[in-house]
Structures are given as C-alpha cells and as structure tokens.
Design a protein around this motif. Structure first.
Motif, short mmCIF file in Angstrom:
data_model
loop_
_atom_site.label_atom_id
_atom_site.label_comp_id
_atom_site.label_asym_id
_atom_site.label_seq_id
_atom_site.Cartn_x
_atom_site.Cartn_y
_atom_site.Cartn_z
N LYS A 1 8.43 2.75 3.00
CA LYS A 1 8.88 1.38 3.22
C LYS A 1 7.93 0.34 2.64
CE LYS A 1 12.60 1.93 5.87
NZ LYS A 1 12.62 1.35 7.21
N GLY A 2 6.74 0.75 2.20
CA GLY A 2 5.74 -0.22 1.77
C GLY A 2 6.11 -0.92 0.46
N GLN A 3 5.93 -2.23 0.45
CA GLN A 3 6.05 -2.99 -0.80
C GLN A 3 4.65 -3.06 -1.42
OE1 GLN A 3 7.75 -5.19 2.08
NE2 GLN A 3 9.02 -3.37 1.83
N VAL A 4 4.51 -2.52 -2.61
CA VAL A 4 3.21 -2.28 -3.22
C VAL A 4 3.07 -3.10 -4.50
CG1 VAL A 4 1.61 -0.53 -4.06
CG2 VAL A 4 3.33 0.09 -2.33
N THR A 5 1.98 -3.86 -4.57
CA THR A 5 1.66 -4.62 -5.79
C THR A 5 0.27 -4.24 -6.25
OG1 THR A 5 2.99 -6.49 -5.00
CG2 THR A 5 1.44 -6.93 -6.81
N PRO A 6 0.13 -3.62 -7.44
CA PRO A 6 -1.21 -3.28 -7.95
C PRO A 6 -2.04 -4.53 -8.21
CG PRO A 6 0.50 -2.06 -9.12
CD PRO A 6 1.20 -3.12 -8.33
N VAL A 7 -3.30 -4.49 -7.75
CA VAL A 7 -4.26 -5.55 -8.02
C VAL A 7 -5.58 -4.87 -8.38
CG1 VAL A 7 -3.17 -7.23 -6.47
CG2 VAL A 7 -4.93 -5.70 -5.57
N GLU A 8 -6.54 -5.66 -8.77
CA GLU A 8 -7.83 -5.08 -9.16
C GLU A 8 -8.45 -4.31 -7.99
OE1 GLU A 8 -12.17 -6.41 -11.03
OE2 GLU A 8 -10.60 -7.90 -10.68
N GLY A 9 -8.76 -3.05 -8.22
CA GLY A 9 -9.43 -2.23 -7.21
C GLY A 9 -8.51 -1.58 -6.21
N GLY A 10 -7.21 -1.87 -6.26
CA GLY A 10 -6.30 -1.28 -5.29
C GLY A 10 -4.93 -1.89 -5.30
N PHE A 11 -4.42 -2.23 -4.09
CA PHE A 11 -3.04 -2.68 -3.98
C PHE A 11 -2.92 -3.73 -2.87
CE2 PHE A 11 -3.23 1.75 -5.21
CZ PHE A 11 -2.43 1.78 -6.35
N LYS A 12 -2.00 -4.68 -3.08
CA LYS A 12 -1.51 -5.51 -1.99
C LYS A 12 -0.35 -4.78 -1.35
CE LYS A 12 -4.04 -9.29 -1.83
NZ LYS A 12 -4.74 -9.69 -0.59
N PHE A 13 -0.31 -4.79 -0.03
CA PHE A 13 0.57 -3.87 0.69
C PHE A 13 1.22 -4.60 1.85
CE2 PHE A 13 0.97 0.07 3.43
CZ PHE A 13 1.88 0.72 2.61
N SER A 14 2.55 -4.50 1.95
CA SER A 14 3.31 -5.12 3.04
C SER A 14 4.47 -4.21 3.43
CB SER A 14 3.87 -6.48 2.61
OG SER A 14 2.85 -7.39 2.26
N GLY A 15 5.02 -4.45 4.63
CA GLY A 15 6.20 -3.71 5.03
C GLY A 15 6.31 -3.54 6.53
N ARG A 16 7.42 -2.92 6.92
CA ARG A 16 7.64 -2.59 8.33
C ARG A 16 8.13 -1.15 8.40
NH1 ARG A 16 10.16 -6.09 13.27
NH2 ARG A 16 10.34 -4.39 14.79
N TRP A 17 7.52 -0.40 9.28
CA TRP A 17 7.81 1.02 9.44
C TRP A 17 8.14 1.32 10.90
CZ3 TRP A 17 4.09 -1.26 6.65
CH2 TRP A 17 3.92 -0.90 5.31
N GLY A 18 8.96 2.33 11.14
CA GLY A 18 9.26 2.76 12.50
C GLY A 18 8.59 4.08 12.83
N PHE A 19 8.64 4.44 14.11
CA PHE A 19 8.28 5.79 14.58
C PHE A 19 6.81 6.14 14.39
CE2 PHE A 19 12.79 5.88 13.44
CZ PHE A 19 13.36 6.37 14.59
N SER A 20 5.89 5.26 14.78
CA SER A 20 4.47 5.58 14.68
C SER A 20 3.97 6.15 16.01
CB SER A 20 3.66 4.35 14.28
OG SER A 20 2.32 4.71 14.02
N SER A 21 4.08 7.45 16.15
CA SER A 21 3.75 8.11 17.41
C SER A 21 2.27 7.98 17.75
CB SER A 21 4.12 9.60 17.33
OG SER A 21 5.48 9.76 17.04
N GLY A 22 2.00 7.65 19.02
CA GLY A 22 0.62 7.56 19.50
C GLY A 22 -0.16 6.38 18.98
#
Length: 374
Positions: free
Chosen positions: A105-126
C-alpha cells in the motif's frame, strides 16, 4: 503458560489486544529470541522450535500465538536487511519488538539516500506492543515490473488507528497504520527479490544457516501454525466436554458416532500437519547446511501445504462444534473462541489455499510459476 493464557483470554478479547503481562511473560521466557541473531541476544534456533512455541501458545490463546508468530518472525527477517537496520532497532534495547503489515500500500518516491513514504495499511498484529513496523510498498521503474520492498519505519513516523472490531482473533489488536511523508533510508528497505534469491544485504553479517532460508517459507508458517495449536485447544475443550456431557434427551455425547469420529479425525489431522511442518523445515535446513540448491517444485509444494493448514483446521473445528449440539452456541463455552479464531485466520491472504494450489498444480502441468514469495 497455556493455563495462564486461557485465564487471560477474556481480558484479551475485551481489550482487543494482548495484555501487557503476556508480552512480558513471552519476553522473559525468551520466546522472541528463538529466531533472533545472536549478535543481539538471540538463539538462532531452527524454525521448528519457533513454530512449536507458537502452536503450544495457541492451545491456551490463539490470539497470543498469532501475535507471537507475526511479531517473532520479524526478528528473523531483520537478519536479511542491511545490518544498520538491526542496529537502529536493537542498538539501545535488544528487547524492542517489530510489527508489520506487508500489503503493498505504500506510496514511494525515491529521494537522495532513500525514499519518501506514505500510506495506510490494515492488520498490524500486536502493534500496540511494538516500537517499529515493517510496511509493504512498490517502487515503479519505467519499463520494468513493480519492485516490492519492505520498509522499516520507527514509531515516531506512524500513527495507529483502532479499527479492530472482529469476530475472531480479537486479542491480536491488528490495527491500521498511517504514515505521512516519512523518510526511509535505503538501508532500511528489503527487496522481495533478495528474499527469494537469497541475496540479502545482511547475508555477510548474519551468517547462520537459519538466515539462508527463503523468507516466503518462513513467513507463511508464522500465520498458519497458530491454527494447528488452536485446533488442539478446541479438541482438548471438546474432549473435556464430551466425556461427561449428557444431552437433554439423555444421550451421552461420548457414545455418539459423530463425536467419536470428530475427535479421532481432528487428532489425526493435527498429528499430520505437525509432521509435515517439521519434515518440510528439516528438508530445507538440511539442504542449506549441505549447500544444496532449494528446488523450486519442492518450494511450491511446501508453500501449498502451508496454505492449506488453516482451511483444514477450520473444517475440523466446525466438525467439533457440530458434535456439541446446542451447548456449542453459548458464549461461556470455550470451544467457540477457538473456532472463531481459526475462522478469522482463514481470512489472511497467505492462508487461501486455492491460489497456491493452482500455481503448484499449474507448474506440474507445464505452466510458468507465478509466485515468488516462497
């Protein structure tokens, strides 16, 4: 812990998350260290030990076993990442836990040294007991198939949204995760292709044979093995009930054919599923130790066998429930907790046998493999 977990199950259901005492007990017992690298206090045991722990915990509370399986397997996956990621997580505190939700589900944008990262995910147990989370995302490169990666994100970069109102596995607290424009360095990502091919960045640092196994083989058993232990808990509950139950019409449950067959067939299924699990990882570990290649067809077989565990457990759980008569529908009867938890586990993507059996059968019939998470 099984009797204790049975006692705490009502609290877990009411709170819709595991009690903090349960997490503390599992930490104190060393359960989360079974698959963790020795460099951070782990034991680097064979996978069979990990799944045996999960199955035993499930005899008392399947939600506990589910969280243990999902959260505990991340301590194995960290050995696949660039070693700097493990240092970020455990450098100051080796007891820190990691949650996940691998949906792409992550929206990923490459930037220097890594990524800009956004999104919403379900079912994260614990998630309520964890300080980091592993999240799925796709990187799109022009002219190439999407690249799936897992992104490691600290608690300061995500929000937890309480959406967990379910018919089963209520105690897992598998809530939603929201990330808004966080920076994730390149070294805190892991490529699915590396997990399939065994070309993981952590391979030269975390060198135990355990970490040479394919991620797909390890993870799918982390979300199916609790059902085997849950089915054992259901069988134990049914046996205690059926031995003494006399129905309203004067019939002893222990003398009824459906009850006898349900008990026998369930016990045989549990035994068979445990034997297959142990056999499969014995084969995989032997091949890794002897530096033999892991055969694709064998991996497809093992993947399909993992996928059918929960479906098979659900059928036997229903068989036990049906043999209880009217008593089985009352909420103070513990059997229904195991039944609903097993049914809920069937909803996980990895526990849908149809697609994995079709792929396995298709490859046997000459078609191309379509699954690389194995």
């Amino acid at each position: 812990m099984v009797p204790v977990l049975k006692q705490r199950s009502a609290q877990a259901i009411e709170q819709r998350m595991l009690p903090a005492e349960t997490i503390a007990d599992m930490k104190a017992a060393g359960f989360f260290d079974v698959l963790k690298p020795k460099a951070y206090g782990g034991y680097e045991m064979d996978p069979q030990v990990f799944y045996d722990v999960a199955m035993t915990l499930a005899e008392g509370c399947m939600s506990t076993a589910w969280v243990y399986g999902v959260v505990g397997v991340h301590n194995w996956q960290m050995a696949l990442f660039d070693p700097r990621a493990a240092e970020d997580v455990w450098g100051q505190d080796t007891s820190v836990l990691i949650a996940s939700t691998y949906m792409p589900k992550g929206q990923v944008t490459p930037v220097e040294g890594g990524f800009k990262f956004s999104g919403r995910w379900g079912f994260s147990s614990g998630i309520d007991h964890c300080d980091w989370v592993l999240l799925g995302g796709l990187i799109f490169n022009q002219g190439q198939p999407p690249e799936y990666r897992t992104f490691l994100v600290p608690k300061s970069d995500y929000k937890v949204i309480d959406t967990w109102h379910t018919m089963g596995l209520k105690g897992t607290g598998s809530k939603d995760i929201v990330v808004e424009d966080a920076f994730v360095p390149e070294y805190r990502t892991h490529k699915a292709s590396d997990g399939f091919a065994g070309t993981n960045p952590g391979g030269s640092t975390f060198t135990a044979d355990l970490y040479k196994l394919p991620f797909g083989q390890i993870f799918v058993r982390a979300v199916s093995s609790a059902a085997i232990g849950g089915l054992q808990g259901a069988l134990d509950t049914f046996i205690d009930f059926a031995k003494v139950r006399v129905g309203d019409m004067g019939n002893k449950t222990s003398e009824q054919g459906p009850a006898q067959i349900a008990a026998a067939e369930t016990a045989m299924a549990i035994d068979e599923m445990k034997l297959v699990l142990h056999r499969n990882f014995g084969v995989l570990m032997d091949k890794v130790r002897n530096k033999q290649p892991l055969d694709l067809n064998q991996r497809l077989l093992f993947r399909a066998q993992a996928a059918q565990v929960v479906d098979r457990s659900a059928k036997h759980a229903y068989q036990l429930f049906s043999a209880c008569g009217g008593r089985g529908i009352f909420t103070d009867f513990d059997l229904h907790r195991y039944v609903f938890d097993i049914f809920a586990a069937r909803g996980h993507y990895a526990n849908n046998p149809d697609q994995f059996e079709r792929n396995f059968g298709g490859v046997m019939l000459g078609r191309d493999n379509t699954d690389y998470f194995l």
